[in-house]
Scaffold this motif. Sequence first.
Motif, PDB file in Angstrom:
ATOM      1  N   TYR A 246       9.156  51.745  22.023  1.00 37.72           N
ATOM      2  CA  TYR A 246       8.721  50.370  22.272  1.00 37.72           C
ATOM      3  C   TYR A 246       9.427  49.792  23.502  1.00 37.72           C
ATOM      4  N   THR A 247      10.771  49.871  23.525  1.00 38.30           N
ATOM      5  CA  THR A 247      11.514  49.342  24.677  1.00 38.30           C
ATOM      6  C   THR A 247      11.263  50.187  25.928  1.00 38.30           C
ATOM      7  N   GLU A 248      11.030  51.477  25.732  1.00 40.02           N
ATOM      8  CA  GLU A 248      10.712  52.364  26.851  1.00 40.02           C
ATOM      9  C   GLU A 248       9.415  51.914  27.520  1.00 40.02           C
ATOM     10  N   LYS A 249       8.448  51.516  26.697  1.00 42.92           N
ATOM     11  CA  LYS A 249       7.152  51.079  27.206  1.00 42.92           C
ATOM     12  C   LYS A 249       7.277  49.724  27.913  1.00 42.92           C
ATOM     13  N   ILE A 250       8.072  48.809  27.360  1.00 37.67           N
ATOM     14  CA  ILE A 250       8.211  47.467  27.943  1.00 37.67           C
ATOM     15  C   ILE A 250       8.874  47.521  29.313  1.00 37.67           C
ATOM     16  N   TYR A 251       9.992  48.233  29.384  1.00 40.57           N
ATOM     17  CA  TYR A 251      10.799  48.198  30.604  1.00 40.57           C
ATOM     18  C   TYR A 251      10.518  49.342  31.574  1.00 40.57           C
ATOM     19  N   LYS A 252       9.635  50.268  31.158  1.00 38.14           N
ATOM     20  CA  LYS A 252       9.288  51.405  32.014  1.00 38.14           C
ATOM     21  C   LYS A 252      10.528  52.203  32.434  1.00 38.14           C
ATOM     22  N   ARG A 253      11.464  52.352  31.508  1.00 40.54           N
ATOM     23  CA  ARG A 253      12.684  53.115  31.753  1.00 40.54           C
ATOM     24  C   ARG A 253      12.868  54.112  30.610  1.00 40.54           C
ATOM     25  N   PRO A 254      13.489  55.278  30.874  1.00 38.66           N
ATOM     26  CA  PRO A 254      13.637  56.293  29.831  1.00 38.66           C
ATOM     27  C   PRO A 254      14.657  55.906  28.761  1.00 38.66           C
TER      28      PRO A 254
END
Length: 300
Positions: A246-254
Amino acid sequence: MSKQGAEREGVVEQELEIIEEAVLTLRETGKKAPEIKGIPTGIEGLDDLFFTTVFENGKAKLIPLGGIPQYSVFNITGISDTGKSLMAEQFAIKQASLGNSVAFITVESPAHFVASSMKMRALAMGVDEKSVDENIVFIDAASFNKLREDIPTLLNTLAYAIKKYKIKFTVIDSVTGLYEAKEMIARVIVRQLFNFMKKWYQTAIFVSQKRSGQEELSAEAAGGFAIPHIVDGTIVLSKVLINSQYTEKIYKRPIGEIVRLFRIDGCRMSGHSTDTYLLEISESGLVKIGPSLKEIANKK
């Protein structure tokens, strides 16, 4: 009740004073109002997030101010390792590079340690070391207990420095250290500092710490809302661990990365962006403002 009757009842009557000088029309006080112009911060991406308004063809138009408003008192708050002190140091170095004297009050770390880090930061910013040496004036409240514990002594010392070095910019890192064992009177202390900055026409940066459990993206800091309720504006810094899809998708970071966030939580003296932005810290220790979360979300 007569005076004699009041005395019998034990009532003390106080003669009330009227301060006529405090009553002013907008026209009268407007003559003393300073011009609102931007003060460069030395932080890439920040100066264009403050605005002034002009009227063109009968419509209001926002124009970038080019920095924080002159004579404003700004608070930078956040949890540890979010870039608060880095931002404060970059601001001081930028002003020093422009030939302006800056008072830097060190409360957490002795001045000579802060001086070492600032020289490295100046090098990373491409600023001549001589500018920093000549224009940054330290007040070492970390080493002198009297300056931390007695606010009048601190302010008298700052007034002396302002007059001696013709200082127009002041940084305090951090104000939290001035009331860490007495948070009940945090508001009183911050009010004293704020009023002093206004009296001496300082453009000032206060750094404050957050306590564990305080919401990271709120303006609240140690001492509650004492600081944001008094100062002209607050910059809030926070960080997020990318630990889910979820957070990976929001912030576009691994997953596993730390993302730092930045937002301006109000400014009385000018308009400002209300978005939340990524905040990036380079390997050389320089802070810059990245894209807004809105921009990131709109990327395909």
